[in-house]
Write an enzyme that holds these catalytic residues in place. Structure first.
Site, short mmCIF file in Angstrom:
data_model
loop_
_atom_site.label_atom_id
_atom_site.label_comp_id
_atom_site.label_asym_id
_atom_site.label_seq_id
_atom_site.Cartn_x
_atom_site.Cartn_y
_atom_site.Cartn_z
N PHE A 56 58.93 25.76 -73.53
CA PHE A 56 60.13 26.54 -73.82
C PHE A 56 60.65 26.25 -75.22
O PHE A 56 61.85 26.12 -75.43
CB PHE A 56 61.21 26.21 -72.78
CG PHE A 56 60.70 26.33 -71.36
CD1 PHE A 56 60.52 27.58 -70.78
CD2 PHE A 56 60.36 25.20 -70.62
CE1 PHE A 56 60.04 27.71 -69.48
CE2 PHE A 56 59.88 25.31 -69.32
CZ PHE A 56 59.72 26.57 -68.76
N GLY B 47 63.10 15.39 -71.46
CA GLY B 47 62.54 16.68 -71.03
C GLY B 47 61.22 16.99 -71.73
O GLY B 47 61.17 17.70 -72.72
N HIS C 101 69.25 21.57 -67.08
CA HIS C 101 70.38 22.28 -67.67
C HIS C 101 71.53 22.51 -66.70
O HIS C 101 72.52 23.14 -67.05
CB HIS C 101 69.92 23.60 -68.29
CG HIS C 101 69.07 23.42 -69.51
ND1 HIS C 101 68.74 22.19 -70.02
CD2 HIS C 101 68.50 24.32 -70.35
CE1 HIS C 101 68.01 22.35 -71.11
NE2 HIS C 101 67.83 23.63 -71.33
N GLY D 222 60.06 18.86 -62.54
CA GLY D 222 60.72 20.12 -62.87
C GLY D 222 62.22 20.08 -62.65
O GLY D 222 62.72 19.32 -61.83
N1 SAH Z 1 61.03 20.16 -74.04
C1 SAH Z 1 60.20 21.00 -73.19
C2 SAH Z 1 60.96 21.68 -72.09
C3 SAH Z 1 61.66 20.76 -71.13
S1 SAH Z 1 62.07 21.60 -69.62
C4 SAH Z 1 59.45 22.04 -74.04
O1 SAH Z 1 59.52 22.02 -75.24
O2 SAH Z 1 58.79 22.92 -73.52
C5 SAH Z 1 63.08 20.42 -68.84
C6 SAH Z 1 62.35 19.23 -68.25
O3 SAH Z 1 63.35 18.29 -67.86
C7 SAH Z 1 61.51 19.52 -67.02
O4 SAH Z 1 60.17 19.19 -67.26
C8 SAH Z 1 62.11 18.60 -65.92
O5 SAH Z 1 61.16 17.96 -65.09
C9 SAH Z 1 62.86 17.57 -66.73
N2 SAH Z 1 63.98 16.97 -66.04
C10 SAH Z 1 65.02 17.60 -65.44
N3 SAH Z 1 65.88 16.71 -64.92
C11 SAH Z 1 65.37 15.47 -65.18
C12 SAH Z 1 65.79 14.15 -64.89
N4 SAH Z 1 66.92 13.90 -64.23
N5 SAH Z 1 65.03 13.12 -65.31
C13 SAH Z 1 63.87 13.35 -65.96
N6 SAH Z 1 63.43 14.59 -66.29
C14 SAH Z 1 64.16 15.64 -65.89
MG MG Z 2 64.92 23.93 -73.85
#
Ligand code: SAH
Ligand code: MG
Length: 232
Positions: free
Chosen positions: A38, A66, A164, A95
């Site tokens: 993303f 993330g 988010h 996720g």
């Molecule tokens: N930076 C990435 C997108 C991250 S999407 C890119 O460039 O494509 C958000 C990620 O946050 C997901 O993979 C999800 O597993 C992770 N995530 C959400 N809540 C979390 C938590 N409490 N602890 C660790 N990872 C988390």
């Molecule tokens: Mg993002």
């Protein structure tokens, strides 16, 4: 104006700090493009340049909350390589809410066939292998607030791009933002001033950081929904 009159107000312009050119190789760019994720390329390059700038100002590692499939980690890892530091990327790889089945950002390819649960770790490892950054990006698998509870090293740059939902985003902000070194940077992704463009929490914590007085936003560093703040 009389010679002995008040002199006009003198407003020195802030020092001109041109953004450094990016240092991404064709291999880095190809790996980032091929990775699921993303992070639009323009914003990824802005993140990479912000990381180069942060590393030029303060020592310390880069840390991302993330990972997903390590698309953004490539941009950070390439900056870490130039700066002689490391990028740490934290994710439980199960996720976010919005990645689960039935939600907007769900991708059935990242389900573990043995369990039916999400597992993005193998994809992240493949992305870093393709980018040649396995030695530069350290993947930490775990809940981000739990990892923060044992993390002490001041960061040159923090990149906040985890869950988010309001609870998760605020918990990440509270746990990780104090770990940025003075003069270091905090980049926040998916900051949308207009609610029509996306969820509120990243925008709200960006506003809170600015309102606290602890952070300033240097002009010309952010890009799209990526905002970069510098710790005073
Ligand atoms: N930076 C990435 C997108 C991250 S999407 C890119 O460039 O494509 C958000 C990620 O946050 C997901 O993979 C999800 O597993 C992770 N995530 C959400 N809540 C979390 C938590 N409490 N602890 C660790 N990872 C988390
Ligand atoms: Mg993002």
């Amino acid at each position: 104006m009389p010679a002995d009159g008040p002199s006009p107000p003198h407003r020195p312009s802030p020092p001109h700090r041109p953004s450094p050119p990016h240092r991404l190789s064709p291999r880095h760019l190809a790996a980032a493009r091929a990775a699921k994720g993303f992070m639009p390329e323009e914003e990824g390059i802005a993140l990479h340049r912000a990381a180069l700038q942060a590393c030029a100002s303060v020592p310390g590692p880069l840390l991302e909350v993330g990972t997903y499939c390590a698309k953004s980690a490539v941009y950070l890892g390439a900056a870490a390589e130039v700066a002689g530091t490391v990028a740490v990327s934290v994710d439980h790889h199960r996720g976010s809410e919005e990645n689960q089945a039935g939600w907007e950002h769900h991708d059935p390819d990242v389900l573990d066939p043995a369990t039916g649960r999400m597992d993005t770790l193998p994809f992240a490892r493949r992305t870093l292998e393709a980018a040649g950054l396995e030695g530069r990006v350290v993947l930490v698998v775990g809940d981000s607030v739990t990892v923060a509870s044992v993390w002490e090293r001041p960061l040159a740059l923090l990149f906040v791009d985890g869950g988010h939902g309001a609870d998760v985003a605020w918990a990440d902000f509270r746990a990780w933002s104090p770990k940025v070194a003075p003069g270091g940077s905090m980049a926040i992704h998916d900051v949308f001033p207009d609610p029509a463009d996306g969820g509120r929490p990243p925008y709200e914590l960006y506003r809170e950081a600015l309102a606290s007085g602890d952070w300033e936003e240097p002009p010309g560093v952010g890009c799209g929904s990526l905002r970069v703040l510098r710790r005073r």
